[in-house]
Write an enzyme that holds these catalytic residues in place. Structure first.
Site, PDB file in Angstrom:
ATOM      1  N   LYS A  13       0.707  -1.155   0.057  1.00  0.00           N
ATOM      2  CA  LYS A  13       0.259  -0.123  -0.323  1.00  0.00           C
ATOM      3  C   LYS A  13       0.799   1.630   0.440  1.00  0.00           C
ATOM      4  O   LYS A  13       0.542   2.390  -0.983  1.00  0.00           O
ATOM      5  CB  LYS A  13      -0.774   0.238   1.604  1.00  0.00           C
ATOM      6  CG  LYS A  13      -1.884  -1.084   0.979  1.00  0.00           C
ATOM      7  CD  LYS A  13      -2.604  -1.130   2.674  1.00  0.00           C
ATOM      8  CE  LYS A  13      -2.306  -1.216   3.599  1.00  0.00           C
ATOM      9  NZ  LYS A  13      -1.674  -2.388   4.066  1.00  0.00           N
ATOM     10  N   ARG A  88     -10.095   0.060   8.502  1.00  0.00           N
ATOM     11  CA  ARG A  88      -9.483  -1.001   8.536  1.00  0.00           C
ATOM     12  C   ARG A  88     -10.419  -2.016   9.454  1.00  0.00           C
ATOM     13  O   ARG A  88     -10.491  -2.844   9.203  1.00  0.00           O
ATOM     14  CB  ARG A  88      -7.779  -1.159   9.491  1.00  0.00           C
ATOM     15  CG  ARG A  88      -6.764  -0.949   8.609  1.00  0.00           C
ATOM     16  CD  ARG A  88      -5.972  -0.574   9.670  1.00  0.00           C
ATOM     17  NE  ARG A  88      -4.321  -1.380   9.506  1.00  0.00           N
ATOM     18  CZ  ARG A  88      -3.462  -1.276   8.910  1.00  0.00           C
ATOM     19  NH1 ARG A  88      -3.472   0.042   8.478  1.00  0.00           N
ATOM     20  NH2 ARG A  88      -2.381  -1.616   8.478  1.00  0.00           N
ATOM     21  N   ARG A 127      11.650  -5.715   4.901  1.00  0.00           N
ATOM     22  CA  ARG A 127      11.286  -4.221   4.957  1.00  0.00           C
ATOM     23  C   ARG A 127      12.244  -3.720   5.444  1.00  0.00           C
ATOM     24  O   ARG A 127      12.078  -4.019   6.945  1.00  0.00           O
ATOM     25  CB  ARG A 127       9.493  -4.074   5.455  1.00  0.00           C
ATOM     26  CG  ARG A 127       9.409  -2.734   5.402  1.00  0.00           C
ATOM     27  CD  ARG A 127       8.025  -1.942   5.310  1.00  0.00           C
ATOM     28  NE  ARG A 127       7.211  -2.742   6.704  1.00  0.00           N
ATOM     29  CZ  ARG A 127       6.089  -2.750   6.160  1.00  0.00           C
ATOM     30  NH1 ARG A 127       5.281  -2.329   5.568  1.00  0.00           N
ATOM     31  NH2 ARG A 127       4.755  -3.132   7.608  1.00  0.00           N
ATOM     32  N   ARG A 160      11.007  -1.276  11.260  1.00  0.00           N
ATOM     33  CA  ARG A 160      10.265  -1.458  12.486  1.00  0.00           C
ATOM     34  C   ARG A 160       9.674  -2.186  13.827  1.00  0.00           C
ATOM     35  O   ARG A 160       9.541  -4.004  13.139  1.00  0.00           O
ATOM     36  CB  ARG A 160       9.124  -1.085  11.696  1.00  0.00           C
ATOM     37  CG  ARG A 160       8.424   0.015  10.605  1.00  0.00           C
ATOM     38  CD  ARG A 160       7.171   0.174  10.168  1.00  0.00           C
ATOM     39  NE  ARG A 160       5.794  -0.481  10.518  1.00  0.00           N
ATOM     40  CZ  ARG A 160       5.074  -0.799   9.453  1.00  0.00           C
ATOM     41  NH1 ARG A 160       4.564  -0.059   7.699  1.00  0.00           N
ATOM     42  NH2 ARG A 160       4.080  -1.206  10.183  1.00  0.00           N
ATOM     43  N   ARG A 171      -1.026  -9.585  12.821  1.00  0.00           N
ATOM     44  CA  ARG A 171      -1.505  -8.290  12.365  1.00  0.00           C
ATOM     45  C   ARG A 171      -1.945  -9.424  10.548  1.00  0.00           C
ATOM     46  O   ARG A 171      -2.854  -8.616  10.847  1.00  0.00           O
ATOM     47  CB  ARG A 171      -0.328  -8.005  11.490  1.00  0.00           C
ATOM     48  CG  ARG A 171       0.844  -6.677  12.936  1.00  0.00           C
ATOM     49  CD  ARG A 171       1.949  -6.407  12.629  1.00  0.00           C
ATOM     50  NE  ARG A 171       2.053  -5.274  10.558  1.00  0.00           N
ATOM     51  CZ  ARG A 171       2.787  -4.945  10.629  1.00  0.00           C
ATOM     52  NH1 ARG A 171       4.035  -5.587  10.776  1.00  0.00           N
ATOM     53  NH2 ARG A 171       2.418  -4.359   9.730  1.00  0.00           N
TER      54      ARG A 171
HETATM   55  P1  ADP Z   1       2.090  -2.057   2.884  1.00  0.00           P
HETATM   56  O1  ADP Z   1       2.193  -0.443   3.413  1.00  0.00           O
HETATM   57  O2  ADP Z   1       1.091  -2.258   3.011  1.00  0.00           O
HETATM   58  O3  ADP Z   1       2.111  -2.422   4.622  1.00  0.00           O
HETATM   59  P2  ADP Z   1       4.810  -1.340   1.863  1.00  0.00           P
HETATM   60  O4  ADP Z   1       4.670  -0.949   0.802  1.00  0.00           O
HETATM   61  O5  ADP Z   1       5.442  -0.785   3.046  1.00  0.00           O
HETATM   62  O6  ADP Z   1       3.449  -1.979   2.511  1.00  0.00           O
HETATM   63  O7  ADP Z   1       5.431  -2.809   1.289  1.00  0.00           O
HETATM   64  C1  ADP Z   1       5.927  -3.910   1.922  1.00  0.00           C
HETATM   65  C2  ADP Z   1       7.372  -4.958   1.534  1.00  0.00           C
HETATM   66  O8  ADP Z   1       7.468  -5.293   0.777  1.00  0.00           O
HETATM   67  C3  ADP Z   1       8.149  -3.692   1.688  1.00  0.00           C
HETATM   68  O9  ADP Z   1       9.697  -3.323   2.013  1.00  0.00           O
HETATM   69  C4  ADP Z   1       8.402  -3.205  -0.188  1.00  0.00           C
HETATM   70  O10 ADP Z   1       9.626  -2.834   0.021  1.00  0.00           O
HETATM   71  C5  ADP Z   1       8.148  -4.208  -0.420  1.00  0.00           C
HETATM   72  N1  ADP Z   1       6.973  -4.280  -1.647  1.00  0.00           N
HETATM   73  C6  ADP Z   1       5.912  -3.555  -2.149  1.00  0.00           C
HETATM   74  N2  ADP Z   1       5.504  -3.763  -3.445  1.00  0.00           N
HETATM   75  C7  ADP Z   1       6.349  -4.976  -3.853  1.00  0.00           C
HETATM   76  C8  ADP Z   1       5.906  -5.636  -4.909  1.00  0.00           C
HETATM   77  N3  ADP Z   1       5.159  -5.686  -6.044  1.00  0.00           N
HETATM   78  N4  ADP Z   1       6.779  -6.394  -5.080  1.00  0.00           N
HETATM   79  C9  ADP Z   1       8.421  -6.636  -4.079  1.00  0.00           C
HETATM   80  N5  ADP Z   1       8.271  -6.087  -2.631  1.00  0.00           N
HETATM   81  C10 ADP Z   1       7.515  -5.202  -2.748  1.00  0.00           C
HETATM   82  P1  ADP Z   2       0.575  -2.444   7.501  1.00  0.00           P
HETATM   83  O1  ADP Z   2      -0.004  -1.468   6.331  1.00  0.00           O
HETATM   84  O2  ADP Z   2       2.219  -2.475   7.837  1.00  0.00           O
HETATM   85  O3  ADP Z   2       0.139  -3.163   8.652  1.00  0.00           O
HETATM   86  P2  ADP Z   2      -0.190  -0.018   8.547  1.00  0.00           P
HETATM   87  O4  ADP Z   2       1.535   1.748   8.795  1.00  0.00           O
HETATM   88  O5  ADP Z   2      -0.548   0.683   8.043  1.00  0.00           O
HETATM   89  O6  ADP Z   2       1.107  -1.080   8.572  1.00  0.00           O
HETATM   90  O7  ADP Z   2       0.151   0.334  10.017  1.00  0.00           O
HETATM   91  C1  ADP Z   2       1.269  -0.037  11.278  1.00  0.00           C
HETATM   92  C2  ADP Z   2      -0.076  -0.363  12.649  1.00  0.00           C
HETATM   93  O8  ADP Z   2      -1.081   0.600  12.495  1.00  0.00           O
HETATM   94  C3  ADP Z   2      -1.203  -0.986  12.909  1.00  0.00           C
HETATM   95  O9  ADP Z   2      -0.670  -2.768  12.914  1.00  0.00           O
HETATM   96  C4  ADP Z   2      -2.152  -0.881  13.370  1.00  0.00           C
HETATM   97  O10 ADP Z   2      -2.085  -1.365  14.955  1.00  0.00           O
HETATM   98  C5  ADP Z   2      -2.148   0.399  12.836  1.00  0.00           C
HETATM   99  N1  ADP Z   2      -2.926   0.921  12.564  1.00  0.00           N
HETATM  100  C6  ADP Z   2      -2.697   1.489  11.303  1.00  0.00           C
HETATM  101  N2  ADP Z   2      -3.891   2.459  10.353  1.00  0.00           N
HETATM  102  C7  ADP Z   2      -4.389   1.889  11.712  1.00  0.00           C
HETATM  103  C8  ADP Z   2      -6.073   2.285  11.232  1.00  0.00           C
HETATM  104  N3  ADP Z   2      -7.054   2.656  10.510  1.00  0.00           N
HETATM  105  N4  ADP Z   2      -7.106   1.549  12.924  1.00  0.00           N
HETATM  106  C9  ADP Z   2      -6.196   0.688  13.786  1.00  0.00           C
HETATM  107  N5  ADP Z   2      -5.070   1.106  13.731  1.00  0.00           N
HETATM  108  C10 ADP Z   2      -4.616   0.912  12.643  1.00  0.00           C
END
Ligand code: ADP
Ligand code: ADP
Ligand code: ZN
Length: 216
Positions: A13, A88, A127, A160, A171
């Site tokens: 995302k 979420r 990551r 992280r 998660r």
């Molecule tokens: P989210 O915001 O949904 O948690 P991230 O954008 O942080 O996801 O991506 C999670 C990890 O996967 C990061 O280390 C990112 O660099 C990697 N990543 C994101 N998109 C891709 C893809 N299409 N192919 C391979 N790795 C990816």
């Molecule tokens: P990812 O997509 O990789 O899980 P985010 O950076 O979006 O990571 O979120 C990290 C953490 O922050 C989540 O695991 C949750 O604990 C909290 N969080 C983020 N967005 C929300 C939301 N909309 N509602 C509740 N908790 C949230």
């Protein structure tokens, strides 16, 4: 354009959000980034959120909603936004809809990134995030040019706290129970666009862009 990016933790995302907001010139609103900023600054929201985030649980809806409602009231949101990681829960989705309705507005589209659990685990363990600008890297798929250093701002990269194996498993479970139901919720409203998130980040982006150009 008012877009929601949906997808399991680690589905890409944040990576896609940075590309989408550049092309469509809308603000990027990531509740995860907002919580991490609050934690870094030791604010009351940060202190509360930390207790949940470190366990891999969702921050309670009332805390999340009060933070995001303040953000929506800022002037850059009038012409649209990209929501990354919000809503979420169904409660959050309904609150978002009510907030938009107050201004006679609607979501343009919900983009759902579809990625398998195996891929998620391998992406999250590699990551790395910049401590200064928040850019995301991956040791396997998207390495920085210089080890541990951000390509854009030379900031230091860190892991992280919630990307540890046990927390990741939690998660994923929380995602399935609380967030996955939003897929059907938005399908029912006929605004869901599902994208195969298993491709290269640039191919994922091209598919999102094509889809969004037809609905804008
Ligand atoms: P989210 O915001 O949904 O948690 P991230 O954008 O942080 O996801 O991506 C999670 C990890 O996967 C990061 O280390 C990112 O660099 C990697 N990543 C994101 N998109 C891709 C893809 N299409 N192919 C391979 N790795 C990816
Ligand atoms: P990812 O997509 O990789 O899980 P985010 O950076 O979006 O990571 O979120 C990290 C953490 O922050 C989540 O695991 C949750 O604990 C909290 N969080 C983020 N967005 C929300 C939301 N909309 N509602 C509740 N908790 C949230
Ligand atoms: Zn940086």
């Amino acid at each position: 354009m008012r877009i929601v990016l949906l997808g399991s933790p680690g589905s890409g995302k944040g990576t896609q959000a940075s590309k989408i907001v550049t092309v469509f010139s809308i603000p990027h609103i990531s509740t995860g980034d907002m919580f991490r900023e609050n934690i870094k600054n030791g604010t009351p929201i940060g202190l509360e959120a930390k207790k949940y985030i470190e366990k891999g649980l969702l921050v309670p809806d009332d805390v999340t909603l009060s933070m995001i409602e303040d953000r929506f009231s800022e002037s850059d949101c009038t012409n649209g936004f990209l929501l990354d990681g919000f809503p979420r829960t169904l409660v959050q989705a309904e609150a978002l809809e009510a907030e938009l309705e107050k201004n006679e507005k609607k979501l343009t589209a919900v983009v759902n990134l579809d990625v398998s659990d195996e891929t998620i685990i391998s992406r999250m363990t590699g990551r790395r995030v910049c401590n200064s600008c928040g850019s995301t890297y991956n040791l396997t798929y998207n390495k920085p040019k210089v080890e541990n250093t951000c390509d854009y701002c030379r900031g230091q990269l860190f892991i992280r706290d919630d990307d540890k194996q046990e927390t990741v498993t939690n998660r994923l479970r929380v995602y399935k129970n609380e967030t996955q139901p939003l897929i059907d919720y938005y399908k029912g409203k006929d605004i869901l666009i599902t994208i195969n998130g298993e491709q290269d980040a640039s191919d994922v982006f091209n598919n999102i862009r094509k889809a969004l150009e037809t609905v804008r």
